[in-house]
Design a protein around this motif. Structure first.
Motif, PDB file in Angstrom:
ATOM      1  N   HIS A  77      38.311  43.148  42.927  1.00  0.00           N
ATOM      2  CA  HIS A  77      37.968  43.122  44.223  1.00  0.00           C
ATOM      3  C   HIS A  77      38.442  44.316  44.892  1.00  0.00           C
ATOM      4  O   HIS A  77      39.334  43.821  46.171  1.00  0.00           O
ATOM      5  CB  HIS A  77      38.356  41.776  45.117  1.00  0.00           C
ATOM      6  N   LYS A  81      37.830  44.784  48.554  1.00  0.00           N
ATOM      7  CA  LYS A  81      37.351  43.570  49.645  1.00  0.00           C
ATOM      8  C   LYS A  81      38.980  43.350  50.388  1.00  0.00           C
ATOM      9  O   LYS A  81      40.122  43.878  50.036  1.00  0.00           O
ATOM     10  CB  LYS A  81      37.361  42.181  48.778  1.00  0.00           C
ATOM     11  N   GLU A 135      34.670  34.020  48.091  1.00  0.00           N
ATOM     12  CA  GLU A 135      33.847  34.512  49.112  1.00  0.00           C
ATOM     13  C   GLU A 135      34.343  34.024  50.450  1.00  0.00           C
ATOM     14  O   GLU A 135      33.766  34.370  51.567  1.00  0.00           O
ATOM     15  CB  GLU A 135      32.299  34.073  49.032  1.00  0.00           C
ATOM     16  N   THR A 182      39.714  36.283  51.585  1.00  0.00           N
ATOM     17  CA  THR A 182      39.970  37.271  52.516  1.00  0.00           C
ATOM     18  C   THR A 182      40.716  36.105  53.598  1.00  0.00           C
ATOM     19  O   THR A 182      40.390  35.006  54.078  1.00  0.00           O
ATOM     20  CB  THR A 182      38.990  37.950  53.427  1.00  0.00           C
TER      21      THR A 182
END
Length: 516
Positions: A16, A19, A209, A237
């Protein structure tokens, strides 16, 4: 499956890379940048004398920088000691001593606290240039201002050191925030902490996600485990802020398209009532978020969803149920079921013997995700002979394995020989029309203990006799409060620095209220 912080950082930096891992009001940090920046910082720490097993205290508010420092330290096997920004100097000294902190990283000032100045004052170190070496803190070697950390030597030494870190190595010492007694320094390893986080991700609806907003301070397990490490384990996140305020929080939630809002129900309710709420687009929020911020049609019925239940010693929740799913009706009001990896049993508080299903007793937990120990206490002092940790919480397991919480064992008391569980009485009183909240404890009297309650009422304030009458219809006679204190709002409830009810001060208020 990665079982150290370093393994997780490297995994997600590859999977990722672009991200964001953590976002605050002013800054964002992607997974690749997390890897690079914490490797540089970790190299600087090694060059400055921090090594595997070194205990490093951290006093900072939430933010990207907190996460960078914590990850850099734990990648190389240093033991992170998150310390509350709410601590007064004597409390800070006590926790530094208990955890044998060797290096301390601290902001200069936050919300009126000047940590180093306060430490110098309480330790009688008058020279502002003198190191804080003193008999009270024999392990402390150096204090670093958070904005003056060591600089990278230019040659990375992280790989060699990180390769020696194993899941069994201690990762963090988290201090509990109990309502009575001195806080305990709870030790968790990489394996126990990350395993605990991983076991609860599905129930907390966190996946790669997820854009998770969490206001809880990172110095609590609710912030570090349920926030920082949950994001790291899932590859999600994390969105946070230094000082939550309704205006700024609503803008942050909208700007970052937050999908999961966790935290305090009263904060969610305050945001829902704020004038800016109707102008804020929170359509990205999904079920599993606190109900107050969801559209009415997507909210759960009261009691239908599990109340996540855990503690610092379990590194956060150890019991729950998918936060977006109703439990079986028979389990409404419960905390859900124990997560994989945690064994729960209920024992008699006096004999320590297991009790049958549906019997209230002491909750004990065992398994690979529980604490590794408590600072300055022996293993025999912490665990039972067969390895269970007595939590001090009271509860019962139903026939289907759902756990119901019944309060703290140290809050339990007897009236005329009969046991009163404050949590049970509080839940009953909160069902009375006009009662918004209730806080129960024992009140000494000339003929023994009495049941006392501080009641927070809504705009329709019931008369005291009306409350007593309603309580008699709900509770056995010995559980009905005989000392009542009417409060205007939750702000009138005495609380400690962590926000928990200060039972001792509450009892003093009730004693005064019960005087003839």
């Amino acid at each position: 499956m990665p079982d150290t912080v370093d393994d997780l950082v490297r995994l997600h930096a590859g999977a990722h890379s672009a991200k964001p891992m953590v976002i605050d009001s002013d800054c964002r940090l992607g997974y690749r940048e997390l890897d690079c920046s914490t490797a540089d910082l970790a190299s600087a720490f090694i060059d400055a004398g921090v090594s595997k097993g070194t205990r490093v205290g951290l006093v900072m508010p939430n933010g990207v920088r907190w996460v960078q420092i914590a990850i850099a330290l734990t990648r190389i096997g240093a033991v992170l000691v998150p310390l509350s920004t709410l601590l007064r100097a004597p409390e800070l000294v006590a926790q530094l001593r208990t955890a044998s902190v060797q290096f301390l990283i601290t902001v200069e000032e936050f919300r009126g606290h000047r940590y180093v100045d306060d430490l110098r004052s309480v330790l009688d170190v008058d020279d502002p240039t003198a190191p804080l070496h003193c008999p009270e803190l024999p392990a402390l070697r150096q204090v670093w201002p958070a904005d003056q950390l060591p600089k990278s030597p230019g040659v990375s030494t992280v790989d060699a050191v990180a390769a020696t870190v194993t899941p069994s190595d201690p990762m963090v010492i988290m201090f509990t925030s109990g309502s009575s007694g001195a806080p305990k320094g709870v030790v968790h390893s990489h394996g126990s902490a990350l395993g605990a986080v991983r076991s609860g991700l599905a129930s907390r609806c966190i996946d790669s996600e997820t854009r998770l907003y969490l206001p809880m301070p990172f110095f609590w397990v609710g912030g570090f485990g349920s926030g920082v490490l949950s994001a790291l384990v899932a590859g999600a996140t994390l969105v946070t802020e230094e000082i939550p305020q309704p205006d700024t929080t609503l803008r942050l939630l909208e700007r970052e398209r937050v999908t999961l809002f966790r935290g305090w129900p009263d904060q969610a309710e305050a945001l829902a009532r704020h004038p800016s709420r109707t102008e804020t687009d929170l359509s990205a929020l999904r079920p599993g978020s606190l109900d107050a911020l969801l559209p009415v049609g997507r909210r759960a019925q009261p009691g239908s969803r599990a109340t996540l239940f855990g503690m610092t010693e379990a590194f956060g929740p150890y019991c729950g149920y998918p936060a977006d799913t109703d439990m079986p009706h028979s389990a409404w009001g419960s905390c859900g079921k124990p997560f994989p990896g945690t064994e729960v049993r209920i024992t008699d508080p006096d004999s320590g013997r297991p009790v049958p299903a549906e019997t209230v007793g002491m909750i004990e937990i065992r398994g690979p995700h529980t604490l590794r120990g408590i600072c300055r206490r022996t293993r025999e002092d912490v665990f039972t002979a067969d390895g269970f940790y007595p939590t001090g919480d009271l509860g019962r397991l139903d026939d289907d394995g759902f756990l119901f919480y019944h309060g703290r064992s140290d809050d339990m008391f007897k009236v005329s020989g009969a046991t009163v569980y404050p949590g049970e009485v509080e839940r009953a009183l909160r069902t009375i029309d006009g009662v918004e909240n209730a806080f129960v404890t024992n009140v000494p009297g000339t003929s023994g203990e009495r049941v006392g309650v501080a009641v927070v009422c809504s705009a329709r304030t019931p008369a005291a006799e009306e409350l007593r009458s309603s309580a008699r219809a709900l509770l056995s006679a010995f559980k009905v409060p005989t000392v009542w204190l009417m409060l205007g709002s939750d702000d009138d409830v005495p609380r400690g620095g962590t926000g928990k009810v200060d039972v001792r001060r509450l009892r003093d208020m009730l004693i005064e209220a019960g005087r003839p």
